[in-house]
Design an enzyme around this catalytic site. Structure first.
Site, PDB file in Angstrom:
ATOM      1  N   LYS A 195       0.861  -1.184   0.000  1.00  0.00           N
ATOM      2  CA  LYS A 195       0.000   0.000   0.000  1.00  0.00           C
ATOM      3  C   LYS A 195       0.892   1.227   0.000  1.00  0.00           C
ATOM      4  CE  LYS A 195      -3.652   0.414   0.051  1.00  0.00           C
ATOM      5  NZ  LYS A 195      -4.531   0.677  -1.079  1.00  0.00           N
ATOM      6  N   HIS A 324     -10.044  -7.142  -4.556  1.00  0.00           N
ATOM      7  CA  HIS A 324      -9.731  -6.103  -3.574  1.00  0.00           C
ATOM      8  C   HIS A 324     -10.246  -6.493  -2.198  1.00  0.00           C
ATOM      9  CE1 HIS A 324     -11.493  -2.460  -1.528  1.00  0.00           C
ATOM     10  NE2 HIS A 324     -10.257  -2.047  -1.667  1.00  0.00           N
TER      11      HIS A 324
HETATM   12  O1  LIG Z   1      -7.188  -0.238   4.205  1.00  0.00           O
HETATM   13  C1  LIG Z   1      -6.641   0.650   3.534  1.00  0.00           C
HETATM   14  O2  LIG Z   1      -6.034   1.603   4.007  1.00  0.00           O
HETATM   15  C2  LIG Z   1      -6.713   0.505   2.047  1.00  0.00           C
HETATM   16  O3  LIG Z   1      -6.238   1.656   1.406  1.00  0.00           O
HETATM   17  C3  LIG Z   1      -8.108   0.198   1.596  1.00  0.00           C
HETATM   18  O4  LIG Z   1      -8.981   1.049   2.225  1.00  0.00           O
HETATM   19  C4  LIG Z   1      -8.261   0.267   0.125  1.00  0.00           C
HETATM   20  O5  LIG Z   1      -9.612   0.263  -0.206  1.00  0.00           O
HETATM   21  C5  LIG Z   1      -7.706  -0.905  -0.580  1.00  0.00           C
HETATM   22  O6  LIG Z   1      -6.989  -1.767   0.141  1.00  0.00           O
HETATM   23  C6  LIG Z   1      -7.183  -0.680  -1.965  1.00  0.00           C
HETATM   24  O7  LIG Z   1      -6.714  -1.612  -2.533  1.00  0.00           O
HETATM   25  O8  LIG Z   1      -7.333   0.418  -2.505  1.00  0.00           O
HETATM   26 MG   LIG Z   2      -6.424  -0.502  -4.449  1.00  0.00          MG
END
Ligand SMILES: O=C([O-])[C@@H](O)[C@@H](O)[C@H](O)[C@@H](O)C(=O)[O-]
Ligand SMILES: [Mg+2]
Length: 428
Positions: A195, A324
């Site tokens: 991420k 996702h």
């Molecule tokens: O959990 C998080 O911070 C992610 O950024 C999530 O909210 C996203 O929706 C996700 O994992 C993504 O692939 O964009």
């Molecule tokens: Mg994503």
């Protein structure tokens, strides 16, 4: 046919229980995860005494929408998924509408988000009534186990003022490598997603390079959630050409992704769970060749069968299909596993936040959903194949009541530490 009697399994009762479970201080482009993640557990009770399970988001606005659907669902046959869809649409006034996602940066189909946990619960009930696993009801499992990817996050060692969570901080390439090493050792993952969108892009490129050096054979992905401009996206994609299996949502919106895609001329597949999040997004995305991989998510595509429809559409247009995740519990992991097992072209390792959840916090009885070699075996029991742990449900509901959170807000939480924080959207 004269004289034939067709039995039905009508919905007698629906229970929706909001729950909260601990979540570490994971960083993303809009801020930092709060100390608890919110979910809802949906139980659909039929006239035959069977209970089907579903899981969804737990914020107040979504819970209100789920509750509005309940009176419309009573009496509907759990085998009649068209009627379930009509009941949900009627509860929303029949109007098509889009709703912001948990982070307020993606606009999804409101009806599909409400439909999803009821559709999953009806499929679970159907499976329990017929003695067949949900994967059979979805056309049959084409694989016995479903691969998931390690999901690395930049993170703090603890929430502000809280105790350390045991994972340590990860704020540089070495921290990310240590974190992924532990995930791979504990769960056997065979793919890794980082991420991003947290630090300047060059620092995230270095983290990916460090991952490549440590894990020479594992497919790698980077997802900055639209934190970059098209120029930066092209530059990073070129730098990581041959290193990433795909680059996820480098820049916001279909036109921005289409520009990046055009300039890359096929050198790096672009993936999304941000600019293609509902069926109506597919025609413009396909026409502009904005993305090459769509990350499905049954929680906002309207359940398991509609997500299979998405899979077929992707196949027709030559798009890859991945999956996702947001923070989730075991009912969702079971549903994701049945879906991926029964969707032939879903052959990327799926995302899951699972390793970030404490092992002692779930609403399903442990034992069925175990990771081995980075994969979960497809449950073979009737329905989803998991059993609700009512004591755990009560505990996590009590935690929901106590924690005081009623909607996810990573940005406001980040500002308690960094008052001047501004979400990173096309920021670099
Ligand atoms: O959990 C998080 O911070 C992610 O950024 C999530 O909210 C996203 O929706 C996700 O994992 C993504 O692939 O964009
Ligand atoms: Mg994503």
């Amino acid at each position: 046919m004269p004289g034939s009697t067709r039995s039905t399994s009508p919905v007698l009762d629906v229970t929706i229980t909001p729950v909260a479970f601990h979540d570490p201080a994971l960083l993303n482009n809009v801020g930092v995860h709060e100390p608890f993640a919110l979910r809802s557990v949906v139980e659909v009770r039929t006239g035959d005494g069977v209970v089907g399970l579903g899981e969804s988001y737990g914020d107040t606005e979504h819970l209100q929408r789920l509750h509005r659907a309940v009176p419309h669902l009573l009496g509907v046959d759990v085998f009649d998924l068209h009627a379930v869809g009509r009941a949900v649409a009627a509860s929303l006034g029949g109007a098509a509408s889009r709703a912001g996602d948990l982070l307020g940066q993606v606009v999804q189909d409101a009806a599909d988000r409400v439909l999803s946990p009821f559709e999953v619960a009806c499929l679970d009930a159907q499976g329990k009534l017929t003695g067949r696993p949900v994967s059979d009801l979805l056309g049959g499992a084409v694989r016995d186990e479903v691969a998931y990817s390690a999901y690395a996050f930049y993170k703090w060692a603890a929430h502000p003022g809280g105790e350390e969570d045991g994972w340590g901080a990860a704020l540089d390439p070495a921290g990310i490598v240590t974190q992924v090493r532990r995930m791979v050792d504990e769960h056997g993952f065979t793919a890794v997603k980082l991420k991003g969108g947290v630090f300047p892009p060059q620092e995230e490129v270095e983290a990916v390079r460090a991952l490549r050096a440590e894990f020479p054979d594992l497919p790698l992905r980077l997802d900055p959630n639209g934190a970059w401009t098209p120029d930066t996206s092209v530059r990073v994609a070129e730098e990581l050409d041959g290193v990433l299996e795909y680059l996820e949502d480098p820049t916001p919106g279909i036109p921005g992704m289409a520009e990046v895609s055009r300039r890359l001329e096929g050198r790096m597949p672009l993936a999304t769970n941000m600019c293609v999040v509902a069926f109506e997004d597919l025609p413009p995305a396909v026409a502009q060749d904005a993305v090459q991989v769509v990350l499905s998510d049954h929680h906002y595509w309207g359940g398991l069968r509609r997500t299979q429809d998405l899979g077929r559409i992707c196949e027709v247009f030559g798009l890859g299909l991945s999956m996702h995740s947001n923070s989730h519990l075991g009912i969702s992991l079971a549903a994701m596993t049945h879906l991926a097992a029964a969707t032939p072209n879903l052959d990327y390792a799926c995302d899951t936040h699972w390793p970030w959840k404490r092992a002692d916090e779930d609403v399903v009885v442990p034992g069925v959903l175990e990771f081995s070699g980075g994969a979960v075996r497809v449950p073979t029991g009737p329905g989803l194949g998991v059993e609700l742990d009512r004591d755990a449900l009560a505990r996590l509901h009590e935690q929901f009541e106590r924690c005081g959170l009623r909607a996810r807000d990573d940005t406001t939480y980040m500002r308690t530490v960094d008052p001047g924080f501004v979400p990173h959207r096309a920021a670099w």
